[in-house]
Design a protein around this motif. Structure first.
Motif, PDB file in Angstrom:
ATOM      1  N   SER A   1       9.922  37.381  -2.928  1.00  0.00           N
ATOM      2  CA  SER A   1      10.641  36.830  -4.075  1.00  0.00           C
ATOM      3  C   SER A   1      11.835  36.002  -3.635  1.00  0.00           C
ATOM      4  CB  SER A   1      11.101  37.962  -5.002  1.00  0.00           C
ATOM      5  OG  SER A   1       9.999  38.629  -5.583  1.00  0.00           O
TER       6      SER A   1
ATOM      7  N   VAL B   1      10.622  32.622  -2.474  1.00  0.00           N
ATOM      8  CA  VAL B   1      10.242  31.771  -3.603  1.00  0.00           C
ATOM      9  C   VAL B   1      11.473  31.269  -4.345  1.00  0.00           C
ATOM     10  CG1 VAL B   1       9.123  31.795  -5.877  1.00  0.00           C
ATOM     11  CG2 VAL B   1       7.966  32.804  -3.902  1.00  0.00           C
TER      12      VAL B   1
ATOM     13  N   LEU C   1       9.480  26.446  -7.590  1.00  0.00           N
ATOM     14  CA  LEU C   1       8.619  27.625  -7.490  1.00  0.00           C
ATOM     15  C   LEU C   1       9.206  28.806  -8.255  1.00  0.00           C
ATOM     16  CD1 LEU C   1       7.389  27.621  -3.780  1.00  0.00           C
ATOM     17  CD2 LEU C   1       6.384  26.553  -5.789  1.00  0.00           C
TER      18      LEU C   1
ATOM     19  N   VAL D   1       7.108  30.984 -11.032  1.00  0.00           N
ATOM     20  CA  VAL D   1       6.880  32.429 -10.893  1.00  0.00           C
ATOM     21  C   VAL D   1       7.558  33.216 -12.006  1.00  0.00           C
ATOM     22  CG1 VAL D   1       7.399  34.425  -9.449  1.00  0.00           C
ATOM     23  CG2 VAL D   1       6.471  32.363  -8.425  1.00  0.00           C
TER      24      VAL D   1
ATOM     25  N   LEU E   1       2.106  35.196  -1.756  1.00  0.00           N
ATOM     26  CA  LEU E   1       2.675  34.196  -0.861  1.00  0.00           C
ATOM     27  C   LEU E   1       1.970  34.337   0.480  1.00  0.00           C
ATOM     28  CD1 LEU E   1       4.815  31.969  -0.786  1.00  0.00           C
ATOM     29  CD2 LEU E   1       6.426  33.654   0.124  1.00  0.00           C
TER      30      LEU E   1
ATOM     31  N   LEU F   1       1.839  29.553  -2.269  1.00  0.00           N
ATOM     32  CA  LEU F   1       1.966  30.441  -3.413  1.00  0.00           C
ATOM     33  C   LEU F   1       0.753  30.263  -4.312  1.00  0.00           C
ATOM     34  CD1 LEU F   1       3.935  32.386  -4.988  1.00  0.00           C
ATOM     35  CD2 LEU F   1       4.654  30.339  -6.248  1.00  0.00           C
TER      36      LEU F   1
ATOM     37  N   LEU G   1       5.350  26.160   0.220  1.00  0.00           N
ATOM     38  CA  LEU G   1       6.734  26.494   0.491  1.00  0.00           C
ATOM     39  C   LEU G   1       6.985  26.253   1.967  1.00  0.00           C
ATOM     40  CD1 LEU G   1       9.445  27.853  -0.364  1.00  0.00           C
ATOM     41  CD2 LEU G   1       8.436  30.022   0.349  1.00  0.00           C
TER      42      LEU G   1
END
Length: 333
Positions: A76, A79, A85, A89, A131, A145, A180
């Motif tokens: 997390s 991200v 992103l 999410v 991820l 992702l 990412l």
């Protein structure tokens, strides 16, 4: 919620999770257990040092929950560093997938598409996103992702190590993904491998505590004597305690470097791997002292040792991988 509150909640949950460890081992972390972790704020993005300490606290009760908290929080956090992103999410939980058996990454009509097989993804049953690491795009390491809904998941056939996670085999067929960039920092991994050191140290201490508790009450099957009275038991316990104490001191140093953002070095990699090596040796000595009963799956020390070995096999914590890297660095190669 400040760091003190988070760690206090982690320690309290560790006690509950330890009592449920046998059921977790048989059926995996339940939705209720994961919800408890989430409500305690242990799956949220946090500073790397805090993630490590949460893992260490939880690991003393349950290795699977320590892995889950470390993976979800670090995924997390990775991200959230990308605003686009983070918006995609939202409040969804993100788990991590390791290196694929095979993969093909293409740009099709402006959309990145990924096909491949990830043989073992942990925590998938409790996540909305994955991820995936181990990818390269235009010569640079990247993570992808992907929505869990765009993946095909099947049972992972092996149940060794951290069984409470219920690992899944994940297949993607031209699935839409968002990339990412991780650059050199993290070496293609969004931090989970190095941060698992906290979980590993916690599991080792949990194993030591379980061994001490069972040995105090254990009666030898030969002669009916109290096992705690045996000199060799006392000596081996002392040696394992000293190893864990030394590992703790080195862990505190690595934790400080992690808090300062200075832990991605050859020396810290060496230190992490050495901590893992000493922790495994310390618990292995105790398990061996238990004789045949040490092999029983009903033995909590055996369960801890299995989880410990699984964590220590992580490349960033593996002595065989990290020791030569430090040697090359030290020798100017």
């Amino acid at each position: 919620m400040n760091c003190t509150d988070i760690l206090s909640r982690a320690r309290a949950l560790a006690v509950e999770l330890k009592a449920q460890a046998r059921a977790t081992d048989d059926g995996g972390l339940s939705a209720e257990q994961v919800m408890a972790l989430a409500e305690a704020g242990l799956l949220e993005p946090a500073d790397p040092a805090v993630v490590m300490e949460v893992g260490r606290a939880l690991g003393q009760g349950c290795g699977a929950s320590a892995w889950l908290a470390t993976a979800f929080a670090s995924a997390s956090a990775a991200v959230q560093r990308d605003p686009d992103l983070a918006t995609i999410v939202g409040a969804g939980r993100v788990t991590l997938g390791g290196v694929p058996d095979e993969q093909t990454l293409n740009l099709v009509d402006g959309q990145m598409r990924l096909s491949g097989v990830w043989p073992s993804v942990g925590g998938l049953d409790h996540a909305e996103w994955i991820l995936l690491s181990g990818l390269v795009w235009e010569g640079a390491p990247v993570c992808a992702l992907v929505s869990v809904g765009d993946a095909t998941a099947s049972a992972y056939p092996h149940r060794g190590g951290l069984r409470g996670l219920v690992w899944r085999r994940v297949e993607l067929a031209d699935a839409p993904v968002h990339l990412l960039s991780v650059g050199d920092e993290g070496r293609g991994d969004p931090g989970r491998q190095a941060l698992l050191l906290g979980a590993l140290v916690g599991v080792a201490h949990g194993a030591y505590a379980d061994y001490v508790g069972s040995t105090r009450a254990r009666i030898s099957g030969v002669g009916g004597q109290a096992v705690a009275q045996f000199t060799q038991v006392q000596a081996r316990l002392a040696e394992s305690h000293a190893e864990l104490k030394a590992a703790d001191a080195l862990y505190d140093e690595v934790l400080g470097h992690t808090a300062d953002g200075q832990a991605d070095t050859a020396e810290c990699d060496r230190d992490r791997a050495y901590i893992a090596r000493k922790a495994v040796e310390a618990v292995n000595r105790l398990l061996g002292q238990m004789g045949a009963m040490g092999l029983a799956e009903t033995n909590p020390v055996q369960r801890r040792f299995r989880d410990l070995r699984a964590l220590a096999s992580t490349p960033r914590l593996d002595w065989t991988a990290q020791a030569p890297a430090f040697g090359r660095y030290e020798l100017g190669l």
